[in-house]
Design an enzyme around this catalytic site. Structure first.
Site, mmCIF file in Angstrom:
data_model
loop_
_atom_site.group_PDB
_atom_site.id
_atom_site.type_symbol
_atom_site.label_atom_id
_atom_site.label_comp_id
_atom_site.label_asym_id
_atom_site.label_seq_id
_atom_site.Cartn_x
_atom_site.Cartn_y
_atom_site.Cartn_z
ATOM 1 C CG MET A 150 42.121 50.775 48.914
ATOM 2 S SD MET A 150 41.355 52.284 49.781
ATOM 3 C CE MET A 150 39.958 52.275 49.087
ATOM 4 C CE LYS A 167 37.975 20.733 17.314
ATOM 5 N NZ LYS A 167 39.388 21.118 16.846
ATOM 6 C CG PHE A 185 47.755 20.673 23.225
ATOM 7 C CD1 PHE A 185 48.905 21.344 23.816
ATOM 8 C CD2 PHE A 185 46.821 21.478 22.286
ATOM 9 C CE1 PHE A 185 49.071 22.769 23.434
ATOM 10 C CE2 PHE A 185 47.256 22.927 21.904
ATOM 11 C CZ PHE A 185 48.243 23.492 22.534
ATOM 12 C CD GLN A 186 45.324 25.280 23.948
ATOM 13 O OE1 GLN A 186 44.375 24.939 23.049
ATOM 14 N NE2 GLN A 186 46.063 26.128 23.877
ATOM 15 C CD GLU A 245 41.524 33.541 26.243
ATOM 16 O OE1 GLU A 245 42.276 34.265 26.722
ATOM 17 O OE2 GLU A 245 41.474 32.826 25.429
HETATM 18 C C1 LIG Z 1 43.353 41.837 40.934
HETATM 19 C C2 LIG Z 1 43.602 42.599 42.037
HETATM 20 N N1 LIG Z 1 44.885 42.766 42.732
HETATM 21 C C3 LIG Z 1 45.083 43.200 43.909
HETATM 22 C C4 LIG Z 1 44.034 43.870 44.497
HETATM 23 C C5 LIG Z 1 44.330 44.581 45.854
HETATM 24 N N2 LIG Z 1 44.129 46.291 45.521
HETATM 25 C C6 LIG Z 1 43.019 46.748 46.096
HETATM 26 S S1 LIG Z 1 43.084 48.474 45.433
HETATM 27 C C7 LIG Z 1 44.633 48.384 44.971
HETATM 28 C C8 LIG Z 1 45.137 49.469 44.597
HETATM 29 C C9 LIG Z 1 44.597 50.143 43.176
HETATM 30 O O1 LIG Z 1 45.479 51.177 42.506
HETATM 31 P P1 LIG Z 1 44.845 51.921 41.445
HETATM 32 O O2 LIG Z 1 44.246 51.246 40.466
HETATM 33 O O3 LIG Z 1 45.974 52.822 41.098
HETATM 34 O O4 LIG Z 1 43.700 52.806 42.075
HETATM 35 P P2 LIG Z 1 43.882 54.015 43.330
HETATM 36 O O5 LIG Z 1 43.470 53.264 44.627
HETATM 37 O O6 LIG Z 1 45.095 54.549 43.230
HETATM 38 O O7 LIG Z 1 42.616 54.716 43.104
HETATM 39 C C10 LIG Z 1 45.114 47.045 44.876
HETATM 40 C C11 LIG Z 1 46.487 46.673 44.630
HETATM 41 C C12 LIG Z 1 42.738 43.945 43.840
HETATM 42 N N3 LIG Z 1 41.738 44.485 44.362
HETATM 43 N N4 LIG Z 1 42.640 43.173 42.573
#
Ligand SMILES: Cc1ncc(C[n+]2csc(CCOP(=O)(O)OP(=O)(O)O)c2C)c(N)n1
Lengths: 559, 160
Positions: free
Chosen positions: A472, A162, A112-113, A50
């Site tokens: 990042m 529902k 439920f749900q 979803e």
């Molecule tokens: C759902 C979610 N969880 C955690 C984060 C924190 N976060 C921001 S950037 C990042 C790393 C992203 O890694 P990747 O997709 O490999 O991209 P890169 O930065 O290596 O280009 C994280 C964990 C986020 N933005 N969104």
């Protein structure tokens, strides 16, 4: 006409010209699905989660400007939409999320749900409804679409019990008009404020336009371009504002803020007038707030009155639709002074501090973005991104010329957004080349949607900039936490090429810079299914400029 | 600074939690909140006492307006406000103190609504300051229980 509630839902959606629903079935939406089964005018795209459905509806809306619609069952189905709802709402995307709810006799009994989805989504929606009575369906759906798309767009959740889907409506009549006396967005700027703004603009020596997603939502890009060019005012954009102003214009400063260009940040800090249009002074933009644009008077134009004065006190507030207000500016402002010394100063900064990167042995991620931009430049292209370094590089190194060509989660920064959003974009704009710029972390968050793309023959390109890191976060750890890489190493990544192939997608890997162009061209040739390109890139490359959290934006690390 | 904010809303399910949730989510403190229907049963009026500076107040009002069910929001200026709070106070009494408590009650224009051997319930409907004063005066006798409605207020003169 007499019909069931479920049929009334479908008929109402048709009246709203909904062409496609992104959804996932379950017990409390069975009556709706049974109607969809018989329906020819509405396409249903079954996602594999979803969350994917919510992001796809969001991506569809961002790419087309129409209201995106997603559908899920009660309880876990509905809660799986939450990240998608928050993501869309934060970026002011018009979306209607329809959820099934347990029958009214079961409501409030921990059935439920059962999950209180109106309660849960109250803080992350523009509005929401719980329909317990079939007769309410046409009116509520009419209101939901109106609220989602008017004023500052946002998400409206319609939770439908529902039994309301199963009961018969005696006389289905879809209202022509909405009447919500308590909801009347202001779209025309106040003449006195407009005149005050005009005076400030005429008098400014170092003006900067700081524009955001509001320009795109309002369809005000033409007015912006005309206004900026007529008066020779440089333009900096937020991430959400990418594409609202042509990235190849002489007046374009690129993005400002944490990973903005040095020259945009310098310009904002030296400006004597900041004209904020459809932007909201996010902390990623302003850095250390008290030292943001310290020399500037502020004009702030937004359709949402609550945005004005929320973060910074402004000299001239204008509540209204950006398009209307910019039109008035166009008619009234004619700067005699063309700000030449100011433009010269900016051009000097542009020369001295261009966006750049050093080449190395491994493929540089920035290079892939540059080549993608070059090799798609004559084609109708939409870039979606996940979240992380790759997202910032896409924003920095791809030249966006038109609105709705960058689809990226700005306000929430939701990893896992890009690929399902690309699905929505490709469904909405079938003749566009849709590319998801991904990180190896993010792509794994909604990788199951490869099945959706394969079965629907969506030729989405997924370019994974694979650095084997949550890059990042690793960058912050490198610079702020002395290289203590806690939980950011993704060395146990699966073979993404094999994964994609297992889903039935095309896939290949690229390890040399010399092969990048061929890989991109090969990917562009695939027309009948998704293609994943696993670019093995420099592992510890950083995004620059970088303004550390809490610092003024002109104090950035340049490399 | 303390503000009395009147919020006129559609009388619909969930509207109270929308308003209350907004205050807590945006970090605005509610001191009291009173709600009931108005002369039009489809419309409710909330009277909210909240603290904050002028900028906070402006944000609260704007955020309240963003709720779809909000019809009108206004801050009633101090000098134009007729405010009341209804408070019930159960005070400990004995044969010696009963008379004194009754006298105080009278002085405050409050009413004794229940008398028993060891306690009395006093009802006062007044401005906040007076209510506080009465509470202070009664404290030495021992206040067993106290309940307040929260402030309600109207602006003097023509319609706000
Ligand atoms: C759902 C979610 N969880 C955690 C984060 C924190 N976060 C921001 S950037 C990042 C790393 C992203 O890694 P990747 O997709 O490999 O991209 P890169 O930065 O290596 O280009 C994280 C964990 C986020 N933005 N969104």
């Amino acid at each position: 006409m007499e019909m069931t509630g479920a049929k009334a839902i479908i008929e109402s959606l048709k009246k709203e010209s909904v062409e496609v629903l992104f959804g996932y079935p379950g017990g409390t939406v069975l009556p709706i699905y049974d109607e969809l089964y018989k329906e020819k005018d509405i396409r249903h795209i079954l996602t594999r989660h979803e969350q994917g459905a919510a992001h796809a509806a969001d991506g569809y809306a961002r790419a087309t400007g129409k209201v995106g619609v997603c559908l899920a069952t009660s309880g876990p189905g509905a809660t799986n939409l939450i990240t998608g709802i928050a993501t869309a709402n934060m970026d002011s995307v018009p979306m209607v999320a329809i959820t099934g709810q347990v029958g009214t006799p079961l409501l409030g009994k921990d059935s439920f749900q059962e999950a209180d989805i109106t309660g849960i989504t109250m803080p992350i929606t523009k509005h929401n409804y719980l329909i317990k009575n079939a007769e309410e369906i046409p009116n509520v759906i009419k209101e939901a679409f109106h609220i989602a798309r008017s004023g500052r767009p946002g998400v409206v959740v319609v939770d439908i019990a529902k039994d309301a889907q199963m009961k018969t409506i005696k006389n289905f009549k879809y209202p022509d008009k909405v009447n919500i006396p308590s909801y009347k967005p202001t779209t025309k700027g106040h003449p006195r404020q407009i005149n005050a703004a005009v005076k400030l603009i005429q008098a400014a020596k170092r003006p900067v336009l700081y524009v955001g997603g509001g320009i795109i939502a309002a369809g005000a890009d033409k007015e912006l371009k005309e206004f900026a060019e007529k008066n020779n005012i440089p333009v900096t954009v937020t991430l959400m504002g990418k594409g609202s102003f042509p990235g190849n214009s002489k007046l374009y400063l690129g993005m400002l803020g944490m990973h903005g260009t040095a020259y945009a940040n310098f310009a904002v800090q030296e400006a004597d007038l900041l004209i904020a249009v459809g932007s909201r002074f996010d902390d990623r933009v302003t850095g250390h707030l008290p030292s943001f644009a310290p020399k500037a008077k502020h004009i702030h134009i937004d359709i949402d009155p609550a945005e004005i004065g929320k973060i910074v006190q402004v000299d001239v507030p204008i509540v209204g639709d950006c398009k209307n207000v910019l039109k008035e500016f166009l008619a009234k402002v004619s700067c005699k002074d063309k700000h030449e010394p100011w433009i010269d100063q900016i051009n000097e900064w542009k020369k001295k501090y261009p966006l750049s990167y050093k080449s190395g042995k491994m493929i540089k991620p920035q290079y892939i973005i540059e080549r993608t931009c070059e090799l798609t430049k004559d084609k109708k292209t939409i870039i979606a991104t996940e979240v992380g370094q790759h997202q910032m590089w896409a924003a920095q190194f791809f030249t966006f010329l038109k609105p709705r060509t960058l689809i990226s989660s700005g306000g929430q920064g939701t990893m896992g957004f890009g690929f399902p959003a690309a699905i929505g974009a490709q469904v909405g704009v079938p003749d566009a080349i849709v590319i998801d710029i991904a990180g190896d972390g993010s792509i794994q968050m909604n990788i199951q949607e490869l099945a959706t793309a394969v079965i629907n023959k969506l030729p989405i390109k997924i370019f994974v900039l694979n650095n084997c890191f949550l890059g990042m976060v690793r960058q912050w750890q490198e610079i702020i936490y002395d290289k203590r890489y806690a939980a950011t190493n993704l060395c146990a990544n699966p073979d993404l090429v094999k994964v994609a192939k297992a889903f039935g997608a095309e896939a290949f890997r690229v390890t040399k810079s010399a092969d990048v162009d061929k890989a991109i061209n090969d990917a562009l040739k695939v027309k009948d299914r998704p293609v994943l390109v696993d670019f093995v890139v420099e592992k510890e490359e950083n995004v620059f400029p970088f303004v550390l959290a809490g610092k003024p934006i002109n104090e950035m690390l340049i490399d | 600074m303390k503000h009395t904010i009147s919020v006129i809303v559609e009388n619909k399910p969930g509207v109270l939690s929308r308003v209350a949730g907004l205050f807590s989510r945006r970090g605005f403190n509610i001191e009291s909140l009173a709600v009931g229907t108005t002369e039009d049963p489809k419309i409710s009026r909330m009277t909210i006492v909240a603290t904050g500076d002028d900028q906070d107040l402006e944000q609260i009002i704007k955020q309240l307006y963003k709720l779809i069910d909000t019809i009108r929001v206004f801050d009633i200026p101090r000098d134009q406000e007729i405010e009341r709070e209804l408070v019930l106070i159960k005070v400990s009494v004995n044969d010696k103190t009963r008379k004194e408590v009754a006298d105080i009650t009278k002085l405050f224009n409050a009413r004794i609504v229940d008398v028993s051997e060891k306690s009395m319930i006093i009802e006062i409907s007044e401005e906040e300051d007076k209510v506080l004063n009465l509470e202070k005066m009664l404290r030495k006798f021992g206040i067993q229980e106290l309940v307040r409605t929260g402030k309600i207020a109207l602006q003097k003169g023509g319609k706000e």
